[in-house]
Design a protein around this motif. Structure first.
Motif, PDB file in Angstrom:
ATOM      1  N   VAL A  51       0.817  -1.221   0.000  1.00 30.64           N
ATOM      2  CA  VAL A  51       0.000   0.000   0.000  1.00 30.64           C
ATOM      3  C   VAL A  51       0.854   1.277   0.000  1.00 30.64           C
ATOM      4  O   VAL A  51       0.439   2.315  -0.483  1.00 30.64           O
ATOM      5  CB  VAL A  51      -0.921   0.016   1.261  1.00 30.64           C
ATOM      6  N   HIS A  52       2.100   1.208   0.534  1.00 30.79           N
ATOM      7  CA  HIS A  52       2.912   2.411   0.725  1.00 30.79           C
ATOM      8  C   HIS A  52       3.061   3.200  -0.579  1.00 30.79           C
ATOM      9  O   HIS A  52       3.376   2.642  -1.636  1.00 30.79           O
ATOM     10  CB  HIS A  52       4.307   2.038   1.249  1.00 30.79           C
ATOM     11  N   VAL A  53       2.869   4.495  -0.504  1.00 28.82           N
ATOM     12  CA  VAL A  53       2.851   5.343  -1.708  1.00 28.82           C
ATOM     13  C   VAL A  53       4.182   5.283  -2.468  1.00 28.82           C
ATOM     14  O   VAL A  53       4.222   5.485  -3.677  1.00 28.82           O
ATOM     15  CB  VAL A  53       2.502   6.796  -1.323  1.00 28.82           C
ATOM     16  N   ASP A  54       5.292   4.968  -1.782  1.00 27.52           N
ATOM     17  CA  ASP A  54       6.608   4.950  -2.442  1.00 27.52           C
ATOM     18  C   ASP A  54       6.912   3.638  -3.145  1.00 27.52           C
ATOM     19  O   ASP A  54       7.952   3.496  -3.785  1.00 27.52           O
ATOM     20  CB  ASP A  54       7.717   5.252  -1.411  1.00 27.52           C
ATOM     21  N   GLU A  55       6.069   2.645  -2.999  1.00 28.37           N
ATOM     22  CA  GLU A  55       6.357   1.370  -3.685  1.00 28.37           C
ATOM     23  C   GLU A  55       5.168   0.845  -4.485  1.00 28.37           C
ATOM     24  O   GLU A  55       5.301  -0.093  -5.274  1.00 28.37           O
ATOM     25  CB  GLU A  55       6.789   0.309  -2.672  1.00 28.37           C
ATOM     26  N   ALA A  57       3.455   1.923  -6.989  1.00 27.68           N
ATOM     27  CA  ALA A  57       3.480   2.030  -8.456  1.00 27.68           C
ATOM     28  C   ALA A  57       4.229   0.857  -9.077  1.00 27.68           C
ATOM     29  O   ALA A  57       3.784   0.261 -10.068  1.00 27.68           O
ATOM     30  CB  ALA A  57       4.119   3.354  -8.870  1.00 27.68           C
ATOM     31  N   GLY A  58       5.360   0.499  -8.470  1.00 27.06           N
ATOM     32  CA  GLY A  58       6.138  -0.627  -8.997  1.00 27.06           C
ATOM     33  C   GLY A  58       5.360  -1.919  -8.970  1.00 27.06           C
ATOM     34  O   GLY A  58       5.371  -2.705  -9.930  1.00 27.06           O
ATOM     35  N   PHE A  59       4.634  -2.134  -7.864  1.00 28.97           N
ATOM     36  CA  PHE A  59       3.809  -3.352  -7.776  1.00 28.97           C
ATOM     37  C   PHE A  59       2.741  -3.355  -8.874  1.00 28.97           C
ATOM     38  O   PHE A  59       2.491  -4.366  -9.517  1.00 28.97           O
ATOM     39  CB  PHE A  59       3.142  -3.416  -6.394  1.00 28.97           C
ATOM     40  N   ALA A  60       2.121  -2.191  -9.090  1.00 29.43           N
ATOM     41  CA  ALA A  60       1.005  -2.126 -10.046  1.00 29.43           C
ATOM     42  C   ALA A  60       1.498  -2.284 -11.478  1.00 29.43           C
ATOM     43  O   ALA A  60       0.871  -2.977 -12.294  1.00 29.43           O
ATOM     44  CB  ALA A  60       0.271  -0.809  -9.882  1.00 29.43           C
ATOM     45  N   GLN A  61       2.644  -1.664 -11.796  1.00 22.12           N
ATOM     46  CA  GLN A  61       3.148  -1.730 -13.179  1.00 22.12           C
ATOM     47  C   GLN A  61       3.464  -3.163 -13.601  1.00 22.12           C
ATOM     48  O   GLN A  61       3.319  -3.523 -14.759  1.00 22.12           O
ATOM     49  CB  GLN A  61       4.395  -0.851 -13.319  1.00 22.12           C
ATOM     50  N   ILE A  73     -10.750   2.071   3.679  1.00 24.25           N
ATOM     51  CA  ILE A  73      -9.836   3.060   3.084  1.00 24.25           C
ATOM     52  C   ILE A  73      -9.204   3.923   4.180  1.00 24.25           C
ATOM     53  O   ILE A  73      -9.891   4.320   5.129  1.00 24.25           O
ATOM     54  CB  ILE A  73     -10.576   3.913   2.040  1.00 24.25           C
ATOM     55  N   SER A  74      -7.911   4.182   4.076  1.00 22.82           N
ATOM     56  CA  SER A  74      -7.158   4.948   5.079  1.00 22.82           C
ATOM     57  C   SER A  74      -6.493   6.122   4.363  1.00 22.82           C
ATOM     58  O   SER A  74      -6.471   6.191   3.125  1.00 22.82           O
ATOM     59  CB  SER A  74      -6.069   4.067   5.689  1.00 22.82           C
ATOM     60  N   ALA A  75      -5.904   7.028   5.160  1.00 24.49           N
ATOM     61  CA  ALA A  75      -5.176   8.166   4.560  1.00 24.49           C
ATOM     62  C   ALA A  75      -4.021   7.642   3.705  1.00 24.49           C
ATOM     63  O   ALA A  75      -3.743   8.132   2.616  1.00 24.49           O
ATOM     64  CB  ALA A  75      -4.668   9.086   5.667  1.00 24.49           C
ATOM     65  N   GLU A  76      -3.374   6.552   4.204  1.00 20.48           N
ATOM     66  CA  GLU A  76      -2.259   5.970   3.439  1.00 20.48           C
ATOM     67  C   GLU A  76      -2.774   5.377   2.122  1.00 20.48           C
ATOM     68  O   GLU A  76      -2.185   5.566   1.062  1.00 20.48           O
ATOM     69  CB  GLU A  76      -1.572   4.876   4.259  1.00 20.48           C
ATOM     70  N   GLY A  77      -3.905   4.685   2.226  1.00 17.27           N
ATOM     71  CA  GLY A  77      -4.470   4.088   1.008  1.00 17.27           C
ATOM     72  C   GLY A  77      -4.894   5.157   0.012  1.00 17.27           C
ATOM     73  O   GLY A  77      -4.673   5.019  -1.201  1.00 17.27           O
ATOM     74  N   GLU A  78      -5.455   6.225   0.537  1.00 12.78           N
ATOM     75  CA  GLU A  78      -5.915   7.303  -0.351  1.00 12.78           C
ATOM     76  C   GLU A  78      -4.739   7.934  -1.092  1.00 12.78           C
ATOM     77  O   GLU A  78      -4.846   8.289  -2.268  1.00 12.78           O
ATOM     78  CB  GLU A  78      -6.661   8.354   0.472  1.00 12.78           C
ATOM     79  N   LEU A  79      -3.583   8.030  -0.423  1.00 15.23           N
ATOM     80  CA  LEU A  79      -2.378   8.579  -1.078  1.00 15.23           C
ATOM     81  C   LEU A  79      -1.898   7.670  -2.215  1.00 15.23           C
ATOM     82  O   LEU A  79      -1.347   8.129  -3.206  1.00 15.23           O
ATOM     83  CB  LEU A  79      -1.250   8.696  -0.043  1.00 15.23           C
ATOM     84  N   ALA A  80      -2.123   6.375  -2.031  1.00  8.71           N
ATOM     85  CA  ALA A  80      -1.618   5.407  -3.022  1.00  8.71           C
ATOM     86  C   ALA A  80      -2.476   5.360  -4.280  1.00  8.71           C
ATOM     87  O   ALA A  80      -1.994   5.001  -5.366  1.00  8.71           O
ATOM     88  CB  ALA A  80      -1.552   4.022  -2.387  1.00  8.71           C
TER      89      ALA A  80
END
Ligand code: ADP
Ligand code: TZP
Ligand code: MG
Length: 246
Positions: A51-55, A57-61, A73-80
């Motif tokens: 879920v972390h916003v810094d990683e 994108a790599g997982f999704a790509q 949904i959490s603030a962290e999830g919303e950032l991602a």
């Protein structure tokens, strides 16, 4: 007039699933993470849930499909989420949205609206959730609507399906709707038509529910038997439950 799929069409999607083993990257809720991961594995897919916003994108790509589930949904999830939307857009990844309890939350409606700015999103929800999102769905470009219940209704660009498989016990175990969204995403990774992909996922899941219910004493044993049933599906079982000659 909504159609339904035949066993060979569903079996063909399952065969591609077994061959490809797509990874589904799931931003999903803490209640359903475990059952979602186990159902994806039983289905022949691979779950990942960073879920972390810094990683994220790599997982999704690198995934075959992306699931966004708003259940906790959490603030962290919303950032991602914007990172997941970028990955879906820039890398042409199928994206499924599960708007859990959107009818109860202006925040979830706002996030669902942001996700639906992307074309070609597949939205899987129960009748209450899909009704609550009706205006957003009407405004969304090339959206596929998947409304589950006693009969699952699928409507998209290339047609409509009605899937009359399943068992009431599937409403007595938490996370099975969320899991069905993940199975839809897995099928979208191996089938380009989202209507057929959702139809195959929900036909398979519903038949697995019928098989599991026949051997279960209640929701607890059903939950475990459902994983086994999903993993056991083959064309012969599909034909038997779809009333087709073996
Ligand atoms: N009354 C029912 N009879 C048979 N299957 C059902 C019934 N209600 C839901 N299902 C199945 O259970 C799964 C979860 O659907 P649903 O309960 O609509 O989702 P949610 O848990 O998100 O509310 C789906 O595969 C659906 O086809
Ligand atoms: C109870 C609950 N609360 C937030 S997410 C969740 C699980 C919902 O799972 P499903 O929609 O598959 O029943
Ligand atoms: Mg749900």
């Amino acid at each position: 007039m909504a159609g339904c799929l035949d066993a060979s069409s569903v079996a063909a999607v399952l065969a591609r699933m077994a061959e490809t083993r797509p990874r589904v990257h799931c931003l999903t809720n803490t209640v359903a993470q475990n059952v979602t991961a186990n159902m994806l594995l039983a289905f022949g897919a691979i779950p990942s849930m960073a879920v972390h916003v810094d990683e994220v994108a790599g997982f999704a790509q690198g995934a075959g499909a992306i699931l966004i589930n708003l259940g906790t949904i959490s603030a962290e999830g919303e950032l991602a989420i914007p990172k997941l939307l970028e990955a879906a857009r820039d890398h042409h990844k199928p994206l499924v949205l599960d708007p859990v309890f959107v009818e109860l939350s202006p925040l979830r409606r706002h996030i669902a609206r942001e996700v639906l700015r992307l074309p070609d999103v597949v939205v899987r929800g129960n009748a209450t959730e899909m009704a609550a999102l009706a205006s957003e769905l009407d405004a969304a470009e090339r959206v596929t609507r998947v409304t589950t219940g006693k009969v699952d209704h699928i409507e998209g660009k290339r047609g409509a399906l009605a899937i009359a498989h399943g068992h009431p016990l599937m409403t007595k175990v938490t996370g099975l709707g969320c899991a069905s969204s993940a199975l839809v995403a897995a099928c979208c990774a191996v089938e380009t038509d989202p209507v057929i992909a959702a139809g195959a996922a929900l036909t398979a899941f519903g038949i697995a529910g019928e098989i599991a219910a026949a051997k279960s004493a209640g929701p607890g044993s059903f939950a475990v038997n459902l994983i086994d049933a999903l993993a056991s599906l083959d064309e012969a079982l599909l034909r038997r439950h779809m009333g087709e000659r073996a």
